[in-house]
Design a protein around this motif. Structure first.
Motif, PDB file in Angstrom:
ATOM      1  N   ILE A  69     -15.895  -5.323   2.136  1.00 21.36           N
ATOM      2  CA  ILE A  69     -15.469  -6.466   2.282  1.00 21.36           C
ATOM      3  C   ILE A  69     -14.257  -7.011   2.586  1.00 21.36           C
ATOM      4  CG2 ILE A  69     -15.435  -8.450   0.087  1.00 21.36           C
ATOM      5  CD1 ILE A  69     -17.218  -5.753  -1.834  1.00 21.36           C
ATOM      6  N   GLN A  70     -14.439  -8.274   3.189  1.00 19.01           N
ATOM      7  CA  GLN A  70     -13.371  -8.880   3.554  1.00 19.01           C
ATOM      8  C   GLN A  70     -13.222 -10.717   3.256  1.00 19.01           C
ATOM      9  OE1 GLN A  70     -13.576  -8.505   8.450  1.00 19.01           O
ATOM     10  NE2 GLN A  70     -13.272  -7.044   8.477  1.00 19.01           N
ATOM     11  N   GLN A  71     -11.845 -11.157   3.334  1.00 16.90           N
ATOM     12  CA  GLN A  71     -11.639 -12.739   2.964  1.00 16.90           C
ATOM     13  C   GLN A  71     -10.560 -13.429   2.932  1.00 16.90           C
ATOM     14  OE1 GLN A  71     -11.484 -12.076  -1.814  1.00 16.90           O
ATOM     15  NE2 GLN A  71     -12.608 -13.772  -1.180  1.00 16.90           N
ATOM     16  N   PRO A  72     -11.199 -13.031   5.135  1.00 20.34           N
ATOM     17  CA  PRO A  72      -9.112 -13.663   5.483  1.00 20.34           C
ATOM     18  C   PRO A  72      -9.292 -15.470   5.115  1.00 20.34           C
ATOM     19  CG  PRO A  72     -11.770 -13.832   6.455  1.00 20.34           C
ATOM     20  CD  PRO A  72     -12.205 -13.127   4.912  1.00 20.34           C
ATOM     21  N   VAL A  73      -8.079 -15.443   5.647  1.00 17.34           N
ATOM     22  CA  VAL A  73      -7.669 -16.932   4.768  1.00 17.34           C
ATOM     23  C   VAL A  73      -6.554 -17.136   6.308  1.00 17.34           C
ATOM     24  CG1 VAL A  73      -6.116 -18.341   3.870  1.00 17.34           C
ATOM     25  CG2 VAL A  73      -7.465 -16.336   2.118  1.00 17.34           C
ATOM     26  N   ARG A  74      -6.894 -17.316   7.341  1.00 17.33           N
ATOM     27  CA  ARG A  74      -6.581 -17.501   8.009  1.00 17.33           C
ATOM     28  C   ARG A  74      -6.360 -18.650   8.635  1.00 17.33           C
ATOM     29  NH1 ARG A  74      -8.586 -11.747  10.832  1.00 17.33           N
ATOM     30  NH2 ARG A  74     -10.456 -12.812  10.322  1.00 17.33           N
ATOM     31  N   GLY A  75      -6.662 -19.910   8.534  1.00 15.00           N
ATOM     32  CA  GLY A  75      -7.261 -21.500   9.365  1.00 15.00           C
ATOM     33  C   GLY A  75      -8.706 -21.746   9.668  1.00 15.00           C
ATOM     34  N   ASN A  76      -9.192 -20.705   9.655  1.00 14.24           N
ATOM     35  CA  ASN A  76     -10.615 -20.438  10.169  1.00 14.24           C
ATOM     36  C   ASN A  76     -11.592 -20.656  10.090  1.00 14.24           C
ATOM     37  OD1 ASN A  76      -9.653 -19.296  12.785  1.00 14.24           O
ATOM     38  ND2 ASN A  76     -10.089 -16.885  12.199  1.00 14.24           N
ATOM     39  N   ASP A  77     -12.888 -21.918  10.248  1.00 13.22           N
ATOM     40  CA  ASP A  77     -13.995 -22.095   9.103  1.00 13.22           C
ATOM     41  C   ASP A  77     -14.246 -21.409   9.327  1.00 13.22           C
ATOM     42  OD1 ASP A  77     -15.720 -21.919  11.831  1.00 13.22           O
ATOM     43  OD2 ASP A  77     -14.879 -23.738  11.893  1.00 13.22           O
ATOM     44  N   ALA A  78     -15.654 -20.880   8.105  1.00 12.97           N
ATOM     45  CA  ALA A  78     -16.464 -19.534   7.422  1.00 12.97           C
ATOM     46  C   ALA A  78     -17.499 -19.550   9.437  1.00 12.97           C
ATOM     47  CB  ALA A  78     -16.886 -20.076   7.079  1.00 12.97           C
ATOM     48  N   ALA A  79     -17.714 -20.130   9.534  1.00  9.85           N
ATOM     49  CA  ALA A  79     -18.795 -20.305  10.951  1.00  9.85           C
ATOM     50  C   ALA A  79     -18.013 -18.774  12.144  1.00  9.85           C
ATOM     51  CB  ALA A  79     -18.739 -20.905  11.789  1.00  9.85           C
ATOM     52  N   THR A  80     -16.351 -19.369  12.644  1.00 13.44           N
ATOM     53  CA  THR A  80     -15.797 -18.944  13.387  1.00 13.44           C
ATOM     54  C   THR A  80     -15.609 -17.421  12.521  1.00 13.44           C
ATOM     55  OG1 THR A  80     -14.519 -20.591  13.714  1.00 13.44           O
ATOM     56  CG2 THR A  80     -13.383 -18.978  14.322  1.00 13.44           C
ATOM     57  N   GLU A  81     -15.332 -16.562  11.319  1.00 13.50           N
ATOM     58  CA  GLU A  81     -15.354 -15.380  10.592  1.00 13.50           C
ATOM     59  C   GLU A  81     -16.512 -15.044  10.763  1.00 13.50           C
ATOM     60  OE1 GLU A  81     -12.249 -14.117   9.980  1.00 13.50           O
ATOM     61  OE2 GLU A  81     -10.978 -16.561  10.031  1.00 13.50           O
ATOM     62  N   VAL A  82     -17.793 -15.973  10.837  1.00 14.18           N
ATOM     63  CA  VAL A  82     -18.479 -14.313  10.678  1.00 14.18           C
ATOM     64  C   VAL A  82     -19.249 -14.685  11.666  1.00 14.18           C
ATOM     65  CG1 VAL A  82     -20.600 -15.020  10.272  1.00 14.18           C
ATOM     66  CG2 VAL A  82     -19.292 -15.695   8.487  1.00 14.18           C
ATOM     67  N   LEU A  83     -18.837 -15.245  13.157  1.00 14.55           N
ATOM     68  CA  LEU A  83     -19.347 -15.304  14.356  1.00 14.55           C
ATOM     69  C   LEU A  83     -18.073 -13.469  14.803  1.00 14.55           C
ATOM     70  CD1 LEU A  83     -19.599 -18.299  15.430  1.00 14.55           C
ATOM     71  CD2 LEU A  83     -20.986 -17.164  15.349  1.00 14.55           C
ATOM     72  N   GLN A  84     -16.677 -13.958  14.403  1.00 10.73           N
ATOM     73  CA  GLN A  84     -15.936 -12.739  14.545  1.00 10.73           C
ATOM     74  C   GLN A  84     -16.287 -11.380  14.126  1.00 10.73           C
ATOM     75  OE1 GLN A  84     -11.924 -14.328  13.437  1.00 10.73           O
ATOM     76  NE2 GLN A  84     -12.054 -15.972  16.187  1.00 10.73           N
TER      77      GLN A  84
END
Length: 133
Positions: A69-84
């Motif tokens: 389970i990852q909860q990144p808070v890096r300034g990226n939008d959700a789509a970018t986080e999922v794609l990464q």
């Protein structure tokens, strides 16, 4: 290989999570849950609270599903986080939830969903929440 799910604490997010859990169980593969915020996690209603994540974690452990389970808070939008995450974990499948839309809204899909559908290098399973009665 893995299954990635974009999760938000909404009926659509819950539907995506259920579908992803079923796929991970069926394929005996790693489930990666992404719940991100651009940086306003304290006021972002789409960022899951500690209790919500703990409940998901407990369920997956009980069911014996290998997961991250990852909860990144890096300034990226959700789509970018999922794609990464899909690229990093060599995803076999990405699961996303779709909101019900008005007739005009149906003409233009949400930007997060649209970006994931257009840019992912693997199959996408898009699910809707069951209608409320």
């Amino acid at each position: 290989m893995s299954i990635i799910v974009g999760y938000v604490p909404t009926p659509e997010g819950a539907a995506a999570l259920e579908a992803a859990i079923a796929e991970a169980r069926k394929n005996k593969t790693l489930l990666v849950i992404i719940n991100s915020s651009r940086g306003d996690a304290l006021v972002d209603k789409r960022y899951a609270q500690v209790e919500d994540i703990a409940s998901i974690e407990e369920r997956l452990k009980k069911e014996g599903i290998e997961h991250i389970i990852q909860q990144p808070v890096r300034g990226n939008d959700a789509a970018t986080e999922v794609l990464q995450a899909a690229e990093q974990h060599r995803a076999d499948l990405v699961v996303i939830g779709l909101r019900r839309r008005t007739p005009v809204g149906k003409l233009i899909m949400g930007s997060t969903s649209q970006q994931i559908l257009l840019e992912a290098d693997c199959p996408i399973l898009a699910v809707k929440a069951a209608p409320a009665h």
